[in-house]
Design a protein around this motif. Structure first.
Motif, PDB file in Angstrom:
ATOM      1  N   SER A  77       0.859  -1.180   0.000  1.00 40.57           N
ATOM      2  CA  SER A  77       0.000   0.000   0.000  1.00 40.57           C
ATOM      3  C   SER A  77       0.893   1.227   0.000  1.00 40.57           C
ATOM      4  O   SER A  77       2.112   1.128   0.150  1.00 40.57           O
ATOM      5  CB  SER A  77      -0.902   0.027   1.242  1.00 40.57           C
ATOM      6  OG  SER A  77      -0.140   0.351   2.400  1.00 40.57           O
ATOM      7  N   HIS A  78       0.298   2.383  -0.141  1.00 38.04           N
ATOM      8  CA  HIS A  78       1.014   3.629   0.100  1.00 38.04           C
ATOM      9  C   HIS A  78       1.149   3.818   1.604  1.00 38.04           C
ATOM     10  O   HIS A  78       0.299   3.374   2.382  1.00 38.04           O
ATOM     11  CB  HIS A  78       0.262   4.813  -0.511  1.00 38.04           C
ATOM     12  CG  HIS A  78       0.267   4.816  -2.005  1.00 38.04           C
ATOM     13  ND1 HIS A  78       1.285   5.368  -2.748  1.00 38.04           N
ATOM     14  CD2 HIS A  78      -0.619   4.301  -2.895  1.00 38.04           C
ATOM     15  CE1 HIS A  78       1.029   5.214  -4.040  1.00 38.04           C
ATOM     16  NE2 HIS A  78      -0.117   4.563  -4.156  1.00 38.04           N
ATOM     17  N   GLY A  79       2.229   4.444   2.032  1.00 37.42           N
ATOM     18  CA  GLY A  79       2.397   4.742   3.442  1.00 37.42           C
ATOM     19  C   GLY A  79       1.430   5.834   3.864  1.00 37.42           C
ATOM     20  O   GLY A  79       1.323   6.867   3.194  1.00 37.42           O
ATOM     21  N   LYS A  80       0.727   5.620   4.969  1.00 38.92           N
ATOM     22  CA  LYS A  80      -0.286   6.570   5.432  1.00 38.92           C
ATOM     23  C   LYS A  80      -0.356   6.567   6.959  1.00 38.92           C
ATOM     24  O   LYS A  80       0.213   5.704   7.622  1.00 38.92           O
ATOM     25  CB  LYS A  80      -1.667   6.196   4.877  1.00 38.92           C
ATOM     26  CG  LYS A  80      -1.791   6.300   3.371  1.00 38.92           C
ATOM     27  CD  LYS A  80      -3.207   5.942   2.928  1.00 38.92           C
ATOM     28  CE  LYS A  80      -3.355   6.060   1.417  1.00 38.92           C
ATOM     29  NZ  LYS A  80      -4.732   5.705   0.978  1.00 38.92           N
ATOM     30  N   MET A  81      -1.090   7.530   7.480  1.00 42.33           N
ATOM     31  CA  MET A  81      -1.384   7.554   8.912  1.00 42.33           C
ATOM     32  C   MET A  81      -2.618   6.720   9.203  1.00 42.33           C
ATOM     33  O   MET A  81      -3.610   6.756   8.463  1.00 42.33           O
ATOM     34  CB  MET A  81      -1.623   8.995   9.365  1.00 42.33           C
ATOM     35  CG  MET A  81      -0.383   9.875   9.359  1.00 42.33           C
ATOM     36  SD  MET A  81       0.793   9.474  10.682  1.00 42.33           S
ATOM     37  CE  MET A  81      -0.066  10.166  12.101  1.00 42.33           C
ATOM     38  N   HIS A  82      -2.558   5.942  10.288  1.00 45.74           N
ATOM     39  CA  HIS A  82      -3.715   5.258  10.855  1.00 45.74           C
ATOM     40  C   HIS A  82      -4.417   4.300   9.897  1.00 45.74           C
ATOM     41  O   HIS A  82      -5.643   4.308   9.782  1.00 45.74           O
ATOM     42  CB  HIS A  82      -4.723   6.282  11.385  1.00 45.74           C
ATOM     43  CG  HIS A  82      -4.221   7.081  12.553  1.00 45.74           C
ATOM     44  ND1 HIS A  82      -3.898   6.523  13.766  1.00 45.74           N
ATOM     45  CD2 HIS A  82      -3.965   8.414  12.665  1.00 45.74           C
ATOM     46  CE1 HIS A  82      -3.487   7.471  14.598  1.00 45.74           C
ATOM     47  NE2 HIS A  82      -3.507   8.615  13.957  1.00 45.74           N
ATOM     48  N   LEU A  83      -3.661   3.458   9.205  1.00 40.40           N
ATOM     49  CA  LEU A  83      -4.304   2.380   8.467  1.00 40.40           C
ATOM     50  C   LEU A  83      -5.022   1.450   9.443  1.00 40.40           C
ATOM     51  O   LEU A  83      -6.065   0.881   9.130  1.00 40.40           O
ATOM     52  CB  LEU A  83      -3.266   1.601   7.656  1.00 40.40           C
ATOM     53  CG  LEU A  83      -2.671   2.355   6.467  1.00 40.40           C
ATOM     54  CD1 LEU A  83      -1.500   1.573   5.872  1.00 40.40           C
ATOM     55  CD2 LEU A  83      -3.719   2.608   5.395  1.00 40.40           C
ATOM     56  N   ASP A  84      -4.453   1.274  10.628  1.00 40.06           N
ATOM     57  CA  ASP A  84      -5.098   0.572  11.733  1.00 40.06           C
ATOM     58  C   ASP A  84      -4.843   1.406  12.977  1.00 40.06           C
ATOM     59  O   ASP A  84      -3.741   1.394  13.528  1.00 40.06           O
ATOM     60  CB  ASP A  84      -4.535  -0.844  11.891  1.00 40.06           C
ATOM     61  CG  ASP A  84      -5.231  -1.651  12.989  1.00 40.06           C
ATOM     62  OD1 ASP A  84      -5.869  -1.032  13.865  1.00 40.06           O
ATOM     63  OD2 ASP A  84      -5.113  -2.886  12.978  1.00 40.06           O
ATOM     64  N   ALA A  85      -5.846   2.153  13.402  1.00 32.80           N
ATOM     65  CA  ALA A  85      -5.671   3.124  14.488  1.00 32.80           C
ATOM     66  C   ALA A  85      -5.450   2.477  15.850  1.00 32.80           C
ATOM     67  O   ALA A  85      -5.098   3.170  16.803  1.00 32.80           O
ATOM     68  CB  ALA A  85      -6.883   4.055  14.555  1.00 32.80           C
ATOM     69  N   TYR A  86      -5.652   1.145  15.963  1.00 31.86           N
ATOM     70  CA  TYR A  86      -5.531   0.489  17.264  1.00 31.86           C
ATOM     71  C   TYR A  86      -4.541  -0.674  17.251  1.00 31.86           C
ATOM     72  O   TYR A  86      -4.577  -1.538  18.123  1.00 31.86           O
ATOM     73  CB  TYR A  86      -6.915   0.016  17.736  1.00 31.86           C
ATOM     74  CG  TYR A  86      -7.848   1.183  17.983  1.00 31.86           C
ATOM     75  CD1 TYR A  86      -7.845   1.862  19.194  1.00 31.86           C
ATOM     76  CD2 TYR A  86      -8.697   1.623  16.980  1.00 31.86           C
ATOM     77  CE1 TYR A  86      -8.667   2.948  19.413  1.00 31.86           C
ATOM     78  CE2 TYR A  86      -9.532   2.718  17.181  1.00 31.86           C
ATOM     79  CZ  TYR A  86      -9.505   3.372  18.400  1.00 31.86           C
ATOM     80  OH  TYR A  86     -10.319   4.464  18.603  1.00 31.86           O
ATOM     81  N   ALA A  87      -3.654  -0.677  16.283  1.00 32.12           N
ATOM     82  CA  ALA A  87      -2.651  -1.743  16.204  1.00 32.12           C
ATOM     83  C   ALA A  87      -1.633  -1.613  17.335  1.00 32.12           C
ATOM     84  O   ALA A  87      -1.329  -0.515  17.795  1.00 32.12           O
ATOM     85  CB  ALA A  87      -1.948  -1.680  14.856  1.00 32.12           C
ATOM     86  N   TRP A  88      -1.118  -2.754  17.785  1.00 34.50           N
ATOM     87  CA  TRP A  88      -0.074  -2.827  18.813  1.00 34.50           C
ATOM     88  C   TRP A  88      -0.457  -2.041  20.071  1.00 34.50           C
ATOM     89  O   TRP A  88       0.351  -1.333  20.653  1.00 34.50           O
ATOM     90  CB  TRP A  88       1.263  -2.304  18.263  1.00 34.50           C
ATOM     91  CG  TRP A  88       1.583  -2.863  16.924  1.00 34.50           C
ATOM     92  CD1 TRP A  88       1.917  -4.156  16.617  1.00 34.50           C
ATOM     93  CD2 TRP A  88       1.557  -2.149  15.673  1.00 34.50           C
ATOM     94  NE1 TRP A  88       2.093  -4.284  15.271  1.00 34.50           N
ATOM     95  CE2 TRP A  88       1.887  -3.087  14.652  1.00 34.50           C
ATOM     96  CE3 TRP A  88       1.292  -0.830  15.326  1.00 34.50           C
ATOM     97  CZ2 TRP A  88       1.960  -2.724  13.323  1.00 34.50           C
ATOM     98  CZ3 TRP A  88       1.351  -0.469  13.996  1.00 34.50           C
ATOM     99  CH2 TRP A  88       1.691  -1.412  13.002  1.00 34.50           C
ATOM    100  N   SER A  89      -1.711  -2.168  20.495  1.00 34.97           N
ATOM    101  CA  SER A  89      -2.172  -1.383  21.644  1.00 34.97           C
ATOM    102  C   SER A  89      -2.951  -2.243  22.625  1.00 34.97           C
ATOM    103  O   SER A  89      -4.062  -1.899  23.019  1.00 34.97           O
ATOM    104  CB  SER A  89      -3.032  -0.206  21.178  1.00 34.97           C
ATOM    105  OG  SER A  89      -4.200  -0.673  20.506  1.00 34.97           O
ATOM    106  N   ASP A  90      -2.381  -3.381  22.993  1.00 36.72           N
ATOM    107  CA  ASP A  90      -2.975  -4.240  24.012  1.00 36.72           C
ATOM    108  C   ASP A  90      -4.398  -4.640  23.645  1.00 36.72           C
ATOM    109  O   ASP A  90      -5.356  -4.383  24.381  1.00 36.72           O
ATOM    110  CB  ASP A  90      -2.953  -3.535  25.369  1.00 36.72           C
ATOM    111  CG  ASP A  90      -3.306  -4.477  26.522  1.00 36.72           C
ATOM    112  OD1 ASP A  90      -3.167  -5.704  26.338  1.00 36.72           O
ATOM    113  OD2 ASP A  90      -3.723  -3.979  27.589  1.00 36.72           O
ATOM    114  N   GLY A  91      -4.527  -5.268  22.487  1.00 39.96           N
ATOM    115  CA  GLY A  91      -5.826  -5.751  22.057  1.00 39.96           C
ATOM    116  C   GLY A  91      -6.765  -4.673  21.567  1.00 39.96           C
ATOM    117  O   GLY A  91      -7.980  -4.880  21.515  1.00 39.96           O
TER     118      GLY A  91
END
Length: 221
Positions: free
Chosen positions: A92-106
């Motif tokens: 993909s293109h690099g972007k902000m917040h493709l997954d806003a909750y990744a790596w955040s304790d579930g």
């Protein structure tokens, strides 16, 4: 998003060294000179990176992450054992917040690593120890332990050449071509690989090598 999630202000990255923040987080290569990029993880976050096929960095890195386009060679540096993993490429293109909750304790909080890119594996290879790859990116080290993650053409080409495929692995199936991707699509692999046959990375490396061909013009994303 969704009800019940906690919200908080992220003031600092909780897993990358403090020296990766702010003005020293970017090498600031011109867009056409960015030939590859390194992302970071730890043992505790690497599995999520690979399962989700998503790599991320703190927001201070978006200045160059936004210049990543599909097909760009990507590497993953594990801070826990200081090994560099590959070979990956941007999906993909690099972007902000493709997954806003990744790596955040579930998914309990917003991610501390919002500068993100989706990836796919181009060839499963043996990781490189820092003593092996450091000589290639020596100019990127701004402290004895920390280095800029942007790679120029020479560095990317040299790193790709250093990776050796793991025994018994094959190149994945054909990737959907991207209009903005200057790399040719990978040919379909043979369905079977003899157990005693040595693995080869020639298809994958030839694919990446197309980036450095004199016949290919660098273009904007």
């Amino acid at each position: 998003m969704g009800a019940g999630r906690k919200t908080e202000t992220i003031n600092a990255d909780s897993t990358l060294p403090a020296s990766e923040h702010g003005c020293i987080s970017a090498r600031n290569l011109p867009k056409n000179d960015l030939a590859g990029a390194i992302f970071g993880c730890k043992h505790s976050t690497m599995e999520e990176c690979l399962v989700k096929q998503l790599f991320g960095l703190p927001s201070s890195h978006i200045s160059y992450v936004r210049n990543i386009k599909p097909g760009l060679p990507i590497f993953l540096f594990n801070y826990s054992d200081r090994k560099l993993h590959g070979l990956y490429e941007a999906a993909s293109h690099g972007k902000m917040h493709l997954d806003a909750y990744a790596w955040s304790d579930g998914g309990a909080e917003r991610t501390a690593f919002p500068a993100q890119v989706r990836i796919r594996m181009s060839q499963q290879c043996k990781p490189l120890a820092e003593k092996e790859f450091k000589k290639v990116i020596e100019d990127n080290y701004h402290t004895p332990q920390h280095f800029w993650f942007e790679l120029d053409h020479s560095q990317t080409r040299s790193l790709i050449a250093m990776f050796k495929p793991l025994a018994g692995t094959i190149v994945p199936a054909v990737y959907p071509p991207s209009q903005s991707n200057s790399f040719p699509a990978l040919p379909a692999p043979k369905r079977k690989l003899k157990k005693d046959a040595p693995a080869t990375s020639s298809v994958s490396k030839n694919k990446f090598a197309a980036l450095f061909s004199e016949d290919i013009e660098a273009g904007d994303g």
